[in-house]
Design a protein around this motif. Sequence first.
Motif, short mmCIF file in Angstrom:
data_model
loop_
_atom_site.label_atom_id
_atom_site.label_comp_id
_atom_site.label_asym_id
_atom_site.label_seq_id
_atom_site.Cartn_x
_atom_site.Cartn_y
_atom_site.Cartn_z
N LEU A 13 0.83 -1.20 0.00
CA LEU A 13 0.00 0.00 0.00
C LEU A 13 0.87 1.26 0.00
CD1 LEU A 13 -2.87 -0.93 2.50
CD2 LEU A 13 -2.96 -0.90 0.00
N ALA A 14 1.91 1.27 0.84
CA ALA A 14 2.78 2.45 0.90
C ALA A 14 3.47 2.69 -0.43
CB ALA A 14 3.80 2.28 2.02
N GLU A 15 3.97 1.61 -1.04
CA GLU A 15 4.67 1.74 -2.31
C GLU A 15 3.71 2.16 -3.42
OE1 GLU A 15 8.00 1.36 -5.05
OE2 GLU A 15 7.67 1.85 -2.94
N GLY A 16 2.54 1.54 -3.46
CA GLY A 16 1.59 1.89 -4.50
C GLY A 16 1.07 3.31 -4.38
N ASN A 17 0.77 3.75 -3.17
CA ASN A 17 0.31 5.12 -2.97
C ASN A 17 1.38 6.13 -3.36
OD1 ASN A 17 -2.21 4.28 -2.05
ND2 ASN A 17 -1.59 4.29 0.10
N ARG A 18 2.64 5.80 -3.06
CA ARG A 18 3.75 6.69 -3.42
C ARG A 18 3.90 6.77 -4.95
NH1 ARG A 18 8.71 6.42 -5.18
NH2 ARG A 18 8.73 4.13 -5.21
N LEU A 19 3.89 5.62 -5.61
CA LEU A 19 4.03 5.60 -7.05
C LEU A 19 2.88 6.33 -7.74
CD1 LEU A 19 5.14 1.88 -7.49
CD2 LEU A 19 6.55 3.89 -8.00
N ARG A 20 1.68 6.13 -7.23
CA ARG A 20 0.52 6.75 -7.85
C ARG A 20 0.58 8.28 -7.73
NH1 ARG A 20 -4.36 3.30 -6.13
NH2 ARG A 20 -2.78 1.80 -6.79
N ALA A 21 0.96 8.76 -6.55
CA ALA A 21 1.08 10.21 -6.36
C ALA A 21 2.16 10.79 -7.28
CB ALA A 21 1.40 10.51 -4.90
N ALA A 25 1.45 13.43 -10.42
CA ALA A 25 2.12 14.73 -10.45
C ALA A 25 2.78 14.96 -11.80
CB ALA A 25 3.13 14.82 -9.32
N LEU A 26 3.41 13.91 -12.34
CA LEU A 26 4.04 14.03 -13.65
C LEU A 26 3.00 14.23 -14.75
CD1 LEU A 26 6.77 11.27 -13.26
CD2 LEU A 26 7.19 13.73 -13.50
N ASP A 27 1.89 13.50 -14.66
CA ASP A 27 0.81 13.68 -15.63
C ASP A 27 0.27 15.11 -15.59
OD1 ASP A 27 0.84 11.17 -16.75
OD2 ASP A 27 -0.75 10.36 -15.48
N ASP A 28 0.07 15.62 -14.37
CA ASP A 28 -0.45 16.98 -14.22
C ASP A 28 0.51 18.01 -14.81
OD1 ASP A 28 -2.67 15.99 -12.94
OD2 ASP A 28 -1.95 16.41 -10.91
N ALA A 29 1.81 17.69 -14.77
CA ALA A 29 2.81 18.59 -15.33
C ALA A 29 3.00 18.40 -16.84
CB ALA A 29 4.15 18.40 -14.62
N GLY A 30 2.28 17.43 -17.39
CA GLY A 30 2.37 17.17 -18.83
C GLY A 30 3.53 16.28 -19.23
N ASP A 31 4.24 15.69 -18.26
CA ASP A 31 5.39 14.83 -18.57
C ASP A 31 4.92 13.37 -18.61
OD1 ASP A 31 7.84 13.76 -18.99
OD2 ASP A 31 8.84 14.74 -17.30
N TRP A 39 3.63 4.36 -13.77
CA TRP A 39 2.31 3.71 -13.79
C TRP A 39 2.46 2.20 -13.95
CZ3 TRP A 39 -1.50 5.83 -11.66
CH2 TRP A 39 -1.83 7.17 -11.80
N ARG A 40 3.43 1.75 -14.74
CA ARG A 40 3.64 0.31 -14.91
C ARG A 40 4.07 -0.32 -13.59
NH1 ARG A 40 5.79 1.66 -20.17
NH2 ARG A 40 7.92 1.69 -19.34
N GLN A 41 4.95 0.37 -12.85
CA GLN A 41 5.36 -0.14 -11.54
C GLN A 41 4.16 -0.22 -10.60
OE1 GLN A 41 9.04 1.68 -9.84
NE2 GLN A 41 9.16 2.76 -11.81
N ASP A 42 3.30 0.80 -10.67
CA ASP A 42 2.11 0.82 -9.83
C ASP A 42 1.19 -0.36 -10.14
OD1 ASP A 42 0.06 2.12 -8.02
OD2 ASP A 42 -1.01 2.24 -9.93
#
Length: 255
Positions: A13-21, A25-31, A39-42
């Motif tokens: 859960l900790a790893e998935g929540n970290r990866l998702r956030a 953030a990268l998606d929101d920045a357009g990267d 996302w694949r790691q998630d």
Amino acid sequence: MSEDFLAKRGRLLAEGNRLRAQARALDDAGDYEAARPIWRQDRDVTRQYRQLLPEVPVARCPHTGELVSWPIDLVGLDGWFWNVEAPMRRHPATRPPTWRAMTGAMRLAQPVETAPFLCKPGPGVPFLVSRIIEQPGIKAVVAQLSIGRHIGWPITYFGPHPEGVELVNLWGTNTYPNYDDEGTWLGWADVIAKVEDYDFDLEPWLRSGKLLWIQPGDDTATLREGLDGCPYVGLDGVRRLQYVQNGKVWHSRLL
């Protein structure tokens, strides 16, 4: 509960929540290129979580006697199983063709878990969906589970497929799987949850034999009939839909 699941759940859960956030953030920045491998790691982490969910007895078919077990996260509402918008679940290994639907209720204990997603655990006491339980041949079974500090009540319906009748969303989700009388999957459907459709008076249904129950803590999941000794009648609790997110609880309005 699976010791493997208990041992790995917190880390996943900790790893998935970290990866998702990080990916959001990268998606929101357009990267998007940088976000794609994260996302694949998630997805890999969430797949591990889904595969480790322990199968828990929730009902026994009144028509066939077959036990129904469901992969459920019993540790707490911070598990992705309870994420109503993106529930991380898998289908049970077996399910009788008489299985129609499973919804549920939950008595919440404070403080509730803090999770970034929305959880819909149902009302605070067991209930029946009138349009389903009224159908010919349909019977329901109520059981009790401990979900972290909370008390959960899965309510499962069995019987012939009721043509033209909306069923009920799978416990904690916004959709339900639809099957015919041979157990063939007909696709996903959904219904708007309205507490006005719920019957919290279980006594008449127990007397009629349409509702059966399993004693809390009964590892044999033995079906019991009738009103005598039933622990699910007359419980105090919230008779509205409950919502949980970020450690806060709120309720639906009554129409």
